[in-house]
Design an enzyme around this catalytic site. Sequence first.
Site, PDB file in Angstrom:
ATOM      1  N   ASP A  97      -0.366  -7.504  -5.225  1.00  0.00           N
ATOM      2  CA  ASP A  97      -1.693  -7.628  -5.036  1.00  0.00           C
ATOM      3  C   ASP A  97      -1.425  -8.565  -3.811  1.00  0.00           C
ATOM      4  O   ASP A  97      -1.095  -9.605  -3.853  1.00  0.00           O
ATOM      5  CB  ASP A  97      -2.647  -8.389  -6.039  1.00  0.00           C
ATOM      6  CG  ASP A  97      -3.959  -8.762  -5.346  1.00  0.00           C
ATOM      7  OD1 ASP A  97      -4.280  -8.725  -4.396  1.00  0.00           O
ATOM      8  OD2 ASP A  97      -4.782  -9.058  -6.445  1.00  0.00           O
ATOM      9  N   LYS A 109     -10.392  -4.839  11.186  1.00  0.00           N
ATOM     10  CA  LYS A 109      -9.135  -3.916  12.097  1.00  0.00           C
ATOM     11  C   LYS A 109      -9.183  -4.770  13.227  1.00  0.00           C
ATOM     12  O   LYS A 109      -8.254  -5.218  13.895  1.00  0.00           O
ATOM     13  CB  LYS A 109      -9.571  -2.685  12.226  1.00  0.00           C
ATOM     14  CG  LYS A 109      -9.004  -1.742  11.164  1.00  0.00           C
ATOM     15  CD  LYS A 109      -7.767  -1.972  10.625  1.00  0.00           C
ATOM     16  CE  LYS A 109      -7.364  -0.729   9.429  1.00  0.00           C
ATOM     17  NZ  LYS A 109      -6.161  -1.082   8.815  1.00  0.00           N
ATOM     18  N   GLY A 128       0.588  -1.284  -0.012  1.00  0.00           N
ATOM     19  CA  GLY A 128      -0.102  -0.073  -0.029  1.00  0.00           C
ATOM     20  C   GLY A 128       0.717   1.264  -0.011  1.00  0.00           C
ATOM     21  O   GLY A 128       0.498   2.305   0.540  1.00  0.00           O
ATOM     22  N   TYR A 160     -15.004  -2.225   8.134  1.00  0.00           N
ATOM     23  CA  TYR A 160     -13.684  -1.673   8.327  1.00  0.00           C
ATOM     24  C   TYR A 160     -13.369  -2.097   9.776  1.00  0.00           C
ATOM     25  O   TYR A 160     -12.102  -2.737  10.009  1.00  0.00           O
ATOM     26  CB  TYR A 160     -13.679  -0.143   8.006  1.00  0.00           C
ATOM     27  CG  TYR A 160     -12.241   0.492   8.239  1.00  0.00           C
ATOM     28  CD1 TYR A 160     -11.189   0.226   7.577  1.00  0.00           C
ATOM     29  CD2 TYR A 160     -12.171   1.401   9.382  1.00  0.00           C
ATOM     30  CE1 TYR A 160     -10.114   0.779   7.644  1.00  0.00           C
ATOM     31  CE2 TYR A 160     -11.083   1.771   9.730  1.00  0.00           C
ATOM     32  CZ  TYR A 160     -10.087   1.611   8.795  1.00  0.00           C
ATOM     33  OH  TYR A 160      -8.678   2.449   8.844  1.00  0.00           O
TER      34      TYR A 160
END
Length: 321
Positions: free
Chosen positions: A55, A148, A8, A144
């Site tokens: 990826d 997490k 990322g 999300y």
Amino acid sequence: MKRILVTGALGQIGAELVPALRARHGGDRVVATDIRMPARDTAPATHDGPFERLDCTRLQHIHEIVRRYDVGTIYHLAALLSATAEERPQSAWDINMGGLYRILEVARQHRCALFFPSSIGAFGPTTPRDMTPQDTIQRPTTMYGVTKAAGEMLCDYYAHRFGVDARGLRLPGLISYAAPPGGGTTDYAVHIFHQALRYRHYTCFLKPDTALDMMYMPDAVRAILALMDADPARLVHRNAFNVTGMSFTPERLAAEIRRHIPDFVIDYAVDPLRQSIADSWPRAMDDSAARAEWGWAPRFDIAAMTADMLDKLRERSRAAP
Ligand code: SER
């Protein structure tokens, strides 16, 4: 010397963490990766060191890159942010959870250390919202947050079961002049600066009194590096340290900007999705465990952050062709 892998790398944190890691360790020792290729050769992650398309849901490709570059530490930043994850929950599970699981498997097999960014999103509406304790109720109501909270536990599991040196932070909303966020609930605190400088006007998607934890990116980069440098013998929590730099509402941030741009105007068009996400998150976390276990202390409060953001954005617009 083993190398460092960043996933990322073109995202909000990666755009500033990669240059910081390269300044510290040397360009060739930091392998920047992202699922996207940079549009032009202008992204910081593509300067002064290797860049690979990766990826994180493709296990064999992660193995291949870790082997080829002899990687010893992975900063796994690839993930969808909260609002995008709520629009595409199935993809969010695959990318956020599937990516982390594969990275942990590679870290286990190649004996890599790992950094994993958790978030204020790992908490939920039944969590105490003020002075949110380090160890408390976590029942997140977003995909999300589910990824997490589960990610924090999966990292703990790999640390205890397999001895993977996995460490992580619960980061608040991050504010940066270098890279725009994408699809987060706290993004308003970045967009507001760009709009204030350009139009003297910003329409905010959260209500004026929505308080959330925030942090200026230089503090976030310092926190990540300090945690990874910390003596493991002192770490009790390892994977999910509450860290915060400041807590403010949109109306408080607008008032701070007005000290520099007196005719700045804010109005509100509330987005129900992002408002409901924000209403389920802490207003102000207790970060005393991070302070005690590895010496965390932020340098930027709202006044220092606002002044620096405006200076840096003005410099960048003067430098732009
Ligand atoms: N900034 C993130 C988001 O809004 C919180 O981790 O999704």
